[in-house]
Design a protein around this motif. Structure first.
Motif, PDB file in Angstrom:
ATOM      1  N   MET A  99       0.853  -1.184   0.000  1.00  0.00           N
ATOM      2  CA  MET A  99       0.000   0.000   0.000  1.00  0.00           C
ATOM      3  C   MET A  99       0.888   1.233   0.000  1.00  0.00           C
ATOM      4  SD  MET A  99      -2.849   1.335   2.757  1.00  0.00           S
ATOM      5  CE  MET A  99      -4.018   0.057   2.307  1.00  0.00           C
ATOM      6  N   ILE A 100       0.582   2.172  -0.900  1.00  0.00           N
ATOM      7  CA  ILE A 100       1.281   3.450  -0.980  1.00  0.00           C
ATOM      8  C   ILE A 100       0.249   4.529  -0.676  1.00  0.00           C
ATOM      9  CG2 ILE A 100       2.611   4.994  -2.457  1.00  0.00           C
ATOM     10  CD1 ILE A 100       3.265   2.483  -4.172  1.00  0.00           C
ATOM     11  N   ALA A 101       0.450   5.286   0.389  1.00  0.00           N
ATOM     12  CA  ALA A 101      -0.583   6.226   0.839  1.00  0.00           C
ATOM     13  C   ALA A 101       0.011   7.593   1.127  1.00  0.00           C
ATOM     14  CB  ALA A 101      -1.294   5.689   2.083  1.00  0.00           C
ATOM     15  N   ASP A 102      -0.749   8.622   0.755  1.00  0.00           N
ATOM     16  CA  ASP A 102      -0.412   9.982   1.158  1.00  0.00           C
ATOM     17  C   ASP A 102      -0.783  10.147   2.628  1.00  0.00           C
ATOM     18  OD1 ASP A 102       0.252  12.620   1.238  1.00  0.00           O
ATOM     19  OD2 ASP A 102      -1.022  13.237  -0.423  1.00  0.00           O
ATOM     20  N   ILE A 103      -0.069  11.017   3.327  1.00  0.00           N
ATOM     21  CA  ILE A 103      -0.386  11.250   4.740  1.00  0.00           C
ATOM     22  C   ILE A 103      -1.630  12.101   4.880  1.00  0.00           C
ATOM     23  CG2 ILE A 103       0.411  12.434   6.827  1.00  0.00           C
ATOM     24  CD1 ILE A 103       3.191  11.455   6.255  1.00  0.00           C
ATOM     25  N   ARG A 104      -1.738  13.157   4.068  1.00  0.00           N
ATOM     26  CA  ARG A 104      -2.881  14.062   4.164  1.00  0.00           C
ATOM     27  C   ARG A 104      -3.960  13.581   3.207  1.00  0.00           C
ATOM     28  NH1 ARG A 104      -1.679  20.252   3.351  1.00  0.00           N
ATOM     29  NH2 ARG A 104      -0.842  19.387   1.423  1.00  0.00           N
ATOM     30  N   LEU A 105      -5.050  13.051   3.787  1.00  0.00           N
ATOM     31  CA  LEU A 105      -6.159  12.518   3.012  1.00  0.00           C
ATOM     32  C   LEU A 105      -7.462  13.088   3.562  1.00  0.00           C
ATOM     33  CD1 LEU A 105      -5.063   8.764   2.906  1.00  0.00           C
ATOM     34  CD2 LEU A 105      -5.045  10.344   0.966  1.00  0.00           C
ATOM     35  N   PRO A 106      -8.512  13.115   2.778  1.00  0.00           N
ATOM     36  CA  PRO A 106      -9.814  13.522   3.326  1.00  0.00           C
ATOM     37  C   PRO A 106     -10.317  12.481   4.307  1.00  0.00           C
ATOM     38  CG  PRO A 106     -10.038  12.700   1.074  1.00  0.00           C
ATOM     39  CD  PRO A 106      -8.575  12.811   1.341  1.00  0.00           C
ATOM     40  N   GLY A 107     -10.722  12.923   5.483  1.00  0.00           N
ATOM     41  CA  GLY A 107     -11.149  11.965   6.505  1.00  0.00           C
ATOM     42  C   GLY A 107      -9.956  11.439   7.274  1.00  0.00           C
ATOM     43  N   MET A 108      -9.816  10.144   7.335  1.00  0.00           N
ATOM     44  CA  MET A 108      -8.732   9.500   8.078  1.00  0.00           C
ATOM     45  C   MET A 108      -7.386   9.802   7.425  1.00  0.00           C
ATOM     46  SD  MET A 108      -8.283   5.413   8.772  1.00  0.00           S
ATOM     47  CE  MET A 108     -10.053   5.262   8.990  1.00  0.00           C
ATOM     48  N   SER A 109      -6.374  10.076   8.247  1.00  0.00           N
ATOM     49  CA  SER A 109      -5.046  10.383   7.726  1.00  0.00           C
ATOM     50  C   SER A 109      -4.308   9.105   7.346  1.00  0.00           C
ATOM     51  CB  SER A 109      -4.228  11.145   8.767  1.00  0.00           C
ATOM     52  OG  SER A 109      -3.881  10.293   9.851  1.00  0.00           O
ATOM     53  N   GLY A 110      -3.187   9.290   6.638  1.00  0.00           N
ATOM     54  CA  GLY A 110      -2.369   8.146   6.272  1.00  0.00           C
ATOM     55  C   GLY A 110      -1.786   7.427   7.481  1.00  0.00           C
ATOM     56  N   PHE A 111      -1.457   8.178   8.554  1.00  0.00           N
ATOM     57  CA  PHE A 111      -0.957   7.542   9.776  1.00  0.00           C
ATOM     58  C   PHE A 111      -2.009   6.607  10.367  1.00  0.00           C
ATOM     59  CE2 PHE A 111       1.763  11.529  10.162  1.00  0.00           C
ATOM     60  CZ  PHE A 111       2.915  10.890   9.745  1.00  0.00           C
ATOM     61  N   ASP A 112      -3.242   7.098  10.490  1.00  0.00           N
ATOM     62  CA  ASP A 112      -4.319   6.266  11.041  1.00  0.00           C
ATOM     63  C   ASP A 112      -4.612   5.081  10.131  1.00  0.00           C
ATOM     64  OD1 ASP A 112      -4.582   7.979  13.205  1.00  0.00           O
ATOM     65  OD2 ASP A 112      -6.079   9.224  12.201  1.00  0.00           O
ATOM     66  N   LEU A 113      -4.485   5.293   8.827  1.00  0.00           N
ATOM     67  CA  LEU A 113      -4.722   4.198   7.881  1.00  0.00           C
ATOM     68  C   LEU A 113      -3.752   3.047   8.113  1.00  0.00           C
ATOM     69  CD1 LEU A 113      -5.834   2.861   5.327  1.00  0.00           C
ATOM     70  CD2 LEU A 113      -4.331   4.343   3.988  1.00  0.00           C
ATOM     71  N   VAL A 114      -2.468   3.368   8.271  1.00  0.00           N
ATOM     72  CA  VAL A 114      -1.468   2.316   8.475  1.00  0.00           C
ATOM     73  C   VAL A 114      -1.732   1.574   9.788  1.00  0.00           C
ATOM     74  CG1 VAL A 114       0.983   1.851   8.782  1.00  0.00           C
ATOM     75  CG2 VAL A 114       0.243   3.529   7.093  1.00  0.00           C
ATOM     76  N   LYS A 115      -2.081   2.311  10.845  1.00  0.00           N
ATOM     77  CA  LYS A 115      -2.349   1.665  12.124  1.00  0.00           C
ATOM     78  C   LYS A 115      -3.542   0.715  12.036  1.00  0.00           C
ATOM     79  CE  LYS A 115      -2.461   5.487  14.559  1.00  0.00           C
ATOM     80  NZ  LYS A 115      -2.556   6.407  15.726  1.00  0.00           N
ATOM     81  N   LYS A 116      -4.625   1.169  11.416  1.00  0.00           N
ATOM     82  CA  LYS A 116      -5.811   0.318  11.305  1.00  0.00           C
ATOM     83  C   LYS A 116      -5.566  -0.859  10.369  1.00  0.00           C
ATOM     84  CE  LYS A 116      -9.276   3.804  12.466  1.00  0.00           C
ATOM     85  NZ  LYS A 116      -9.733   3.052  13.655  1.00  0.00           N
ATOM     86  N   LEU A 117      -4.794  -0.625   9.313  1.00  0.00           N
ATOM     87  CA  LEU A 117      -4.491  -1.713   8.394  1.00  0.00           C
ATOM     88  C   LEU A 117      -3.707  -2.819   9.088  1.00  0.00           C
ATOM     89  CD1 LEU A 117      -4.376  -2.776   5.400  1.00  0.00           C
ATOM     90  CD2 LEU A 117      -2.168  -1.610   5.260  1.00  0.00           C
TER      91      LEU A 117
END
Length: 371
Positions: A53-71
């Motif tokens: 997964m390649i993700a930007d940190i600044r996203l609408p809604g949940m941030s990239g940091f939160d995305l990695v943690k939940k993933l």
């Protein structure tokens, strides 16, 4: 062996497409999917999985940091690469703490980006471009980030940005990005660019060409259209005005080269990225049934028929105070002159006088007979 699947989480559509095109140079068999939000990414991975997964940190809604943690709570073995255009300190440390395997800053160096992806996926690194890919001038086709960086160096600019048709930063050279830039500067800038494109189409066919310069107290702003994209430069205000012709020529040349790079990447920079309207479905009738067009004139509406409705709408509304509403209904109940809710209804006495109901004597005789 099944094709490896890469999920790109990027709300800037054109940047997501650029990254996808770049990754396909590593292996055309890669399955690459782009989603604009972290929430959609989690749903996508839960259904189809992902090898990276390649993700930007600044996203609408949940941030990239939160995305990695939940993933990693559900799929701890899925590697993640975080990218960002943010310049604040400590982001690399936070990316490492949440479990990202790589942290890259925008503007991305494509060589560095591709090497990082190849290393995470266990693929050979991208080979250097062959000599026959050089342009007609004998120079190697410049990459987007390198071209923006060269333009920034030529004009001693604080920063150079490439914006897509929605005002999103696709590429950037330089660290000058105050918090107010995206919210306060970009919307009117894109409006000015759109107006300039319309004027350009009036005076010449083809893609618009030109440079707009605005003098400021601390910085000067120059921007040029690249199709419907925008090439934006922020230059120190104390630069000599004598250099303005040089700036115009340099920006025009850079805009043409950026357009060529975007064209090679397959980016639709000449059209606005909006979804086409849904097609109108034809009206189908059963066999043997003809459509009848009813003119408006056959259904006249007399103004006098609407008068009661108009009068009811003009009546004052009830007060919003609950106590006033209760007082209104109490007064209405005690008022003997209140008319019936249904004027056509008859009282029992009126019905008996008209012979529509039995009188009391008839009722008593009937009851005695039954006994």
């Amino acid at each position: 062996m099944a094709a490896r699947r890469v999920l790109i989480v990027e709300d800037t559509l054109e940047l997501g497409r650029m990254l996808r095109s770049a990754l396909l140079t590593l292996d055309p068999a890669l399955e690459i999917h782009v989603v604009p939000s972290a929430e959609e990414a989690l749903l996508d991975v839960s259904r189809q999985g992902a090898d990276l997964m390649i993700a930007d940190i600044r996203l609408p809604g949940m941030s990239g940091f939160d995305l990695v943690k939940k993933l990693h709570q559900r799929f701890p073995q899925t590697p993640c690469i975080l990218i960002t255009a943010l310049t604040e300190e400590g982001l690399a440390q936070r990316a490492q703490e949440v479990g990202a395997v790589r942290f890259l800053r925008k503007p991305l160096s494509m060589n560095t980006f591709l090497d990082a992806v190849a290393e995470v996926l266990g693929m050979p690194t991208a080979p250097p471009p062959p000599a026959d890919t050089a342009s007609s001038t004998g120079e190697e086709t410049p990459r987007l980030a390198a071209r923006l960086g060269r333009l920034r160096q030529t004009l001693n600019a604080h920063a150079v940005f490439l914006l897509d048709d929605r005002g999103h930063i696709v590429a950037q050279a330089g660290e000058w990005l105050p918090a107010y830039f995206e919210h306060e500067w970009i919307p009117p800038l894109m409006a000015a660019l759109s107006a300039g494109i319309k004027v350009s189409r009036l005076i010449r066919p083809g893609p618009p060409q030109g440079v707009t310069a605005l003098k400021g107290a601390e910085v000067d702003l120059l921007f040029a259209p690249v199709g419907v994209f925008a090439l934006v430069l922020v230059v120190p205000a104390n630069e000599s005005v004598v250099r303005l012709p040089l700036a115009f020529e340099a920006v025009l040349q850079a805009a043409q080269e950026v357009a060529r790079i975007l064209d090679e990447m397959g980016v639709g920079y000449l059209t606005v990225t909006t979804a086409p309207p849904p097609p109108e479905l034809p009206l189908t009738l059963p066999p043997g049934v003809d459509a009848e067009v009813v003119p408006v004139e056959v259904l006249p509406v007399e103004a006098t028929e609407l008068q009661p409705l108009v009068e009811s709408l003009e009546q004052p509304s009830l007060p919003a105070d609950p106590q006033a509403i209760d007082a209104f209904w109490e007064a209405a109940v005690k008022d003997e002159a209140v008319s019936l809710l249904t004027p056509e209804a008859l009282t029992y006495e009126e019905a008996r006088r008209l012979g529509l109901a039995p009188d009391s004597e008839a009722e008593e005789s009937t009851e005695n007979d039954n006994e």
